[in-house]
Design an enzyme around this catalytic site. Sequence first.
Site, PDB file in Angstrom:
ATOM      1  N   ASN A   3       0.814  -1.000  -0.037  1.00  0.00           N
ATOM      2  CA  ASN A   3       0.198   0.118  -0.349  1.00  0.00           C
ATOM      3  C   ASN A   3       1.011   1.177   0.106  1.00  0.00           C
ATOM      4  OD1 ASN A   3      -2.796  -1.776   0.440  1.00  0.00           O
ATOM      5  ND2 ASN A   3      -1.782  -1.776   2.275  1.00  0.00           N
TER       6      ASN A   3
ATOM      7  N   ASP B 219      -7.961 -11.592  -6.115  1.00  0.00           N
ATOM      8  CA  ASP B 219      -7.182 -10.827  -6.638  1.00  0.00           C
ATOM      9  C   ASP B 219      -5.823 -11.138  -7.034  1.00  0.00           C
ATOM     10  OD1 ASP B 219      -5.765  -9.947  -4.552  1.00  0.00           O
ATOM     11  OD2 ASP B 219      -7.519  -8.729  -4.228  1.00  0.00           O
TER      12      ASP B 219
END
Length: 264
Positions: free
Chosen positions: A100, A220
Amino acid sequence: MLPISTLLGVLGLVATGISAPSSLVSRAQTVYLAGDSTMAKATSNIQGWGVYLPYSLSLPVVNKAIGGRSARSFTVEGRFDEIVKLVQPNDIVVIEFGHNDGGSLSTDNGRTDCPGAGNETCTSNYNGQTVTVLTYPAYLVNAGRAMVAKGAKVIISSPTPNNPWEGGTFTYSPSRFTTYSKDAATKIGPSAMFVDHGTYTANIFKSLGKAKVDVMYPNDHTHTSPAGADVVAGAFVKAVLCAGGGFLNGFMKNSTASVAGACV
Ligand SMILES: *[C@@H]1O[C@H](CO)[C@@H](O)[C@H](O)[C@H]1NC(C)=O
Ligand SMILES: *[C@@H]1O[C@H](CO)[C@@H](O)[C@H](O)[C@H]1NC(C)=O
């Protein structure tokens, strides 16, 4: 009756400089985990690898990882500070971020770090506030040094790979966060070590093959199934064992040969 100095030496207390009474009543050495969703406990069909690490260690593990966080947001939210407050001498903190931390500050999501490997700073606008953003290594070095100042040991771990088979053939090249993590461990000093978790995981995923690995990324290319998380935890254990155990030496239940993968 042994002289007190010998007794303290046998207990390993002289070297750590702790007074005997407080040490003798203190809790067991503890491993803390700081990271993002790939390490955190989840509640759905995905899982973080921190949930499986305790099976390989004879120390208590406290998983403070939390989804969606970066080195920056973990810092800004006071989550590193919380761990700094908790650690006692010889506790071990595993720090793993990167998923992130990328992106652009032009539309600041509160997680993106300032680009760079050192003490560069960025001025950004987040939530209507002007904020100063540090680099990924700077956040890790600041956190790691604060932990080391309390007597803890720090393991800086490179981020897990995205599914290296998603393009059809196997592809893995470490992201810049791997190099940054290694450099951060060096800057923190001898009480820190680097573990190339990303490369160890990728190598094991390579040997498992596309069909098995694709199933381990059900939603994902970032988040693994519980079975995938178990493999990712094993890759961490293998990497640490291959480094001679590092700060976890003597606390690992497994022999190097018994854990999947090859030493890099
Ligand atoms: C930032 O600067 C300090 C003080 O000079 C230094 O100790 C530290 O290693 C630097 N951090 C990085 C990430 O380069
Ligand atoms: C290490 O050994 C323990 C106990 O047998 C086992 O539960 C764990 O899965 C092993 N870890 C790895 C990475 O093989």
